[in-house]
Write a protein that holds these residues in place. Structure first.
Motif, PDB file in Angstrom:
ATOM      1  N   SER A  26       0.829  -1.212   0.000  1.00 34.20           N
ATOM      2  CA  SER A  26       0.000   0.000   0.000  1.00 34.20           C
ATOM      3  C   SER A  26       0.862   1.260   0.000  1.00 34.20           C
ATOM      4  O   SER A  26       0.452   2.300  -0.527  1.00 34.20           O
ATOM      5  CB  SER A  26      -0.965  -0.003   1.182  1.00 34.20           C
ATOM      6  OG  SER A  26      -0.286   0.187   2.404  1.00 34.20           O
ATOM      7  N   GLN A  27       2.064   1.184   0.558  1.00 31.85           N
ATOM      8  CA  GLN A  27       2.993   2.310   0.459  1.00 31.85           C
ATOM      9  C   GLN A  27       3.361   2.568  -0.995  1.00 31.85           C
ATOM     10  O   GLN A  27       3.430   3.710  -1.438  1.00 31.85           O
ATOM     11  CB  GLN A  27       4.274   2.028   1.255  1.00 31.85           C
ATOM     12  CG  GLN A  27       4.122   2.097   2.747  1.00 31.85           C
ATOM     13  CD  GLN A  27       5.441   1.808   3.438  1.00 31.85           C
ATOM     14  OE1 GLN A  27       6.059   0.764   3.197  1.00 31.85           O
ATOM     15  NE2 GLN A  27       5.873   2.732   4.275  1.00 31.85           N
ATOM     16  N   GLY A  84       0.834   5.387  -1.584  1.00 33.43           N
ATOM     17  CA  GLY A  84       1.571   6.360  -0.796  1.00 33.43           C
ATOM     18  C   GLY A  84       1.153   6.380   0.668  1.00 33.43           C
ATOM     19  O   GLY A  84       1.518   7.279   1.416  1.00 33.43           O
ATOM     20  N   TRP A  85       0.391   5.380   1.103  1.00 36.29           N
ATOM     21  CA  TRP A  85      -0.036   5.313   2.508  1.00 36.29           C
ATOM     22  C   TRP A  85       1.163   5.021   3.405  1.00 36.29           C
ATOM     23  O   TRP A  85       2.192   4.513   2.971  1.00 36.29           O
ATOM     24  CB  TRP A  85      -1.076   4.225   2.700  1.00 36.29           C
ATOM     25  CG  TRP A  85      -2.382   4.452   1.978  1.00 36.29           C
ATOM     26  CD1 TRP A  85      -2.802   5.605   1.357  1.00 36.29           C
ATOM     27  CD2 TRP A  85      -3.420   3.499   1.798  1.00 36.29           C
ATOM     28  NE1 TRP A  85      -4.045   5.420   0.816  1.00 36.29           N
ATOM     29  CE2 TRP A  85      -4.455   4.138   1.065  1.00 36.29           C
ATOM     30  CE3 TRP A  85      -3.590   2.179   2.167  1.00 36.29           C
ATOM     31  CZ2 TRP A  85      -5.636   3.490   0.721  1.00 36.29           C
ATOM     32  CZ3 TRP A  85      -4.771   1.534   1.815  1.00 36.29           C
ATOM     33  CH2 TRP A  85      -5.765   2.189   1.107  1.00 36.29           C
ATOM     34  N   PHE A  86       1.028   5.306   4.685  1.00 31.85           N
ATOM     35  CA  PHE A  86       2.046   5.011   5.696  1.00 31.85           C
ATOM     36  C   PHE A  86       3.405   5.600   5.300  1.00 31.85           C
ATOM     37  O   PHE A  86       4.438   4.933   5.380  1.00 31.85           O
ATOM     38  CB  PHE A  86       2.173   3.497   5.945  1.00 31.85           C
ATOM     39  CG  PHE A  86       0.856   2.826   6.231  1.00 31.85           C
ATOM     40  CD1 PHE A  86       0.238   2.992   7.463  1.00 31.85           C
ATOM     41  CD2 PHE A  86       0.231   2.039   5.278  1.00 31.85           C
ATOM     42  CE1 PHE A  86      -0.980   2.378   7.725  1.00 31.85           C
ATOM     43  CE2 PHE A  86      -0.981   1.426   5.535  1.00 31.85           C
ATOM     44  CZ  PHE A  86      -1.593   1.589   6.770  1.00 31.85           C
ATOM     45  N   ASP A  87       3.388   6.843   4.855  1.00 28.78           N
ATOM     46  CA  ASP A  87       4.602   7.557   4.450  1.00 28.78           C
ATOM     47  C   ASP A  87       5.326   6.904   3.281  1.00 28.78           C
ATOM     48  O   ASP A  87       6.541   7.032   3.140  1.00 28.78           O
ATOM     49  CB  ASP A  87       5.576   7.721   5.639  1.00 28.78           C
ATOM     50  CG  ASP A  87       4.987   8.570   6.750  1.00 28.78           C
ATOM     51  OD1 ASP A  87       4.274   9.545   6.422  1.00 28.78           O
ATOM     52  OD2 ASP A  87       5.232   8.255   7.921  1.00 28.78           O
ATOM     53  N   GLY A  88       4.586   6.216   2.425  1.00 30.88           N
ATOM     54  CA  GLY A  88       5.192   5.587   1.265  1.00 30.88           C
ATOM     55  C   GLY A  88       5.360   6.567   0.118  1.00 30.88           C
ATOM     56  O   GLY A  88       4.831   7.679   0.134  1.00 30.88           O
ATOM     57  N   THR A 100       7.997   5.062  -6.011  1.00 28.41           N
ATOM     58  CA  THR A 100       8.461   3.680  -6.146  1.00 28.41           C
ATOM     59  C   THR A 100       9.114   3.462  -7.504  1.00 28.41           C
ATOM     60  O   THR A 100      10.146   2.796  -7.608  1.00 28.41           O
ATOM     61  CB  THR A 100       7.290   2.701  -5.941  1.00 28.41           C
ATOM     62  OG1 THR A 100       6.710   2.946  -4.648  1.00 28.41           O
ATOM     63  CG2 THR A 100       7.743   1.262  -6.020  1.00 28.41           C
ATOM     64  N   ALA A 101       8.527   4.050  -8.552  1.00 31.49           N
ATOM     65  CA  ALA A 101       9.114   3.936  -9.893  1.00 31.49           C
ATOM     66  C   ALA A 101      10.496   4.584  -9.929  1.00 31.49           C
ATOM     67  O   ALA A 101      11.429   4.027 -10.527  1.00 31.49           O
ATOM     68  CB  ALA A 101       8.196   4.579 -10.931  1.00 31.49           C
ATOM     69  N   GLU A 113       2.874  -7.330  -3.478  1.00 34.30           N
ATOM     70  CA  GLU A 113       2.988  -7.221  -2.020  1.00 34.30           C
ATOM     71  C   GLU A 113       1.618  -7.111  -1.365  1.00 34.30           C
ATOM     72  O   GLU A 113       1.362  -7.753  -0.341  1.00 34.30           O
ATOM     73  CB  GLU A 113       3.853  -6.020  -1.648  1.00 34.30           C
ATOM     74  CG  GLU A 113       5.317  -6.222  -1.951  1.00 34.30           C
ATOM     75  CD  GLU A 113       6.170  -5.019  -1.592  1.00 34.30           C
ATOM     76  OE1 GLU A 113       5.652  -4.043  -1.009  1.00 34.30           O
ATOM     77  OE2 GLU A 113       7.374  -5.056  -1.900  1.00 34.30           O
ATOM     78  N   THR A 114       0.741  -6.305  -1.939  1.00 29.96           N
ATOM     79  CA  THR A 114      -0.576  -6.107  -1.337  1.00 29.96           C
ATOM     80  C   THR A 114      -1.427  -7.368  -1.415  1.00 29.96           C
ATOM     81  O   THR A 114      -1.942  -7.851  -0.398  1.00 29.96           O
ATOM     82  CB  THR A 114      -1.315  -4.933  -2.015  1.00 29.96           C
ATOM     83  OG1 THR A 114      -0.510  -3.757  -1.903  1.00 29.96           O
ATOM     84  CG2 THR A 114      -2.664  -4.692  -1.365  1.00 29.96           C
ATOM     85  N   LEU A 115      -1.580  -7.915  -2.613  1.00 33.97           N
ATOM     86  CA  LEU A 115      -2.463  -9.065  -2.795  1.00 33.97           C
ATOM     87  C   LEU A 115      -1.908 -10.337  -2.164  1.00 33.97           C
ATOM     88  O   LEU A 115      -2.636 -11.096  -1.525  1.00 33.97           O
ATOM     89  CB  LEU A 115      -2.759  -9.276  -4.278  1.00 33.97           C
ATOM     90  CG  LEU A 115      -3.520  -8.124  -4.947  1.00 33.97           C
ATOM     91  CD1 LEU A 115      -3.686  -8.396  -6.436  1.00 33.97           C
ATOM     92  CD2 LEU A 115      -4.861  -7.893  -4.274  1.00 33.97           C
ATOM     93  N   CYS A 116      -0.619 -10.593  -2.346  1.00 34.69           N
ATOM     94  CA  CYS A 116      -0.024 -11.790  -1.737  1.00 34.69           C
ATOM     95  C   CYS A 116       0.041 -11.656  -0.222  1.00 34.69           C
ATOM     96  O   CYS A 116      -0.125 -12.639   0.500  1.00 34.69           O
ATOM     97  CB  CYS A 116       1.347 -12.068  -2.336  1.00 34.69           C
ATOM     98  SG  CYS A 116       1.268 -12.618  -4.057  1.00 34.69           S
ATOM     99  N   GLY A 117       0.278 -10.434   0.259  1.00 38.61           N
ATOM    100  CA  GLY A 117       0.264 -10.220   1.702  1.00 38.61           C
ATOM    101  C   GLY A 117      -1.102 -10.504   2.300  1.00 38.61           C
ATOM    102  O   GLY A 117      -1.223 -11.194   3.317  1.00 38.61           O
ATOM    103  N   LEU A 118      -2.154  -9.999   1.662  1.00 44.47           N
ATOM    104  CA  LEU A 118      -3.513 -10.273   2.146  1.00 44.47           C
ATOM    105  C   LEU A 118      -3.846 -11.758   2.011  1.00 44.47           C
ATOM    106  O   LEU A 118      -4.492 -12.332   2.897  1.00 44.47           O
ATOM    107  CB  LEU A 118      -4.522  -9.415   1.385  1.00 44.47           C
ATOM    108  CG  LEU A 118      -4.456  -7.918   1.659  1.00 44.47           C
ATOM    109  CD1 LEU A 118      -5.409  -7.152   0.747  1.00 44.47           C
ATOM    110  CD2 LEU A 118      -4.755  -7.613   3.131  1.00 44.47           C
TER     111      LEU A 118
END
Length: 194
Positions: free
Chosen positions: A56-57, A61-65, A71-72, A94-99
């Motif tokens: 999500s970062q 850009g959540w959590f100061d990302g 990222t690019a 990261e998001t989908l596999c993490g969930l």
């Protein structure tokens, strides 16, 4: 009494009582030690949610990302071609596999996705030594946890356990998922990075 007046002897053996019925819905359940399911749930939740937050970062850009643009830029600085596409792939993986890991859904594939991401992170940071913040220790812990979960399966407190086709985790599926994650990571490092 003559031999002709005796009742004939039975040649049949006395019936044996039936064996007690054993009912096992899950043949591997007897081998599970107490606390295994809870331990796997804790490991899946910690690693999965950590990875989902990292994703999500990258995506939002959540959590100061840094969001997709930041990222690019990071991927471009690390020598990846098509840095914006890599930011999308990394963020979504990261998001989908993490969930997926946190829920215990498609666990071997979720572990494979995280393995691929963490192999790339480890390769990029390898020259920074072992210890954080520049080293690979954190990345290796997440990588090892993802491999362990792909190989062991999610445990019984998981979405996979509720789905008939996924309920019976097999070691072979876990090994295939680990191989898939390693091959995809190698492809990204060799083909998509300068």
């Amino acid at each position: 009494m003559s031999s002709s007046s005796r009742p004939p002897e039975s040649s049949q053996a006395p019936p044996t009582p039936p064996a007690p019925a054993t009912h096992r819905a899950d043949p591997g359940a007897a081998a599970v030690q107490p606390g295994t399911d809870l331990g796997l749930l804790l490991l899946r939740g910690t690693v999965g949610l950590t990875m989902a937050v990292h994703g999500s970062q990258k995506l939002f850009g959540w959590f100061d990302g840094g969001g997709l643009d930041g990222t690019a830029d990071h991927f471009a600085a690390d020598g990846y071609r098509a840095a914006k596409a890599m930011a999308w792939v990394a963020g979504l993986t990261e998001t989908l596999c993490g969930l997926g890991l946190a829920l215990g859904l498609l666990t071997p594939l979720a572990g494979a996705g995280i393995l691929g991401i963490m192999l790339n992170a480890t390769a990029v940071k390898w020259d920074g030594g072992f210890f954080s913040p520049e080293g690979v220790e954190y990345d290796l812990v997440l990588l090892a946890a993802a491999v362990a979960l792909a190989l062991t399966g999610p445990g019984r407190v998981a979405a996979d356990h509720l789905l008939p086709g996924l309920r019976a985790h097999s070691f072979a599926r876990g090994v295939a998922a680990v191989a898939l994650g390693a091959i995809s990571a190698a492809f990204v490092l060799v083909v998509l990075r300068d």
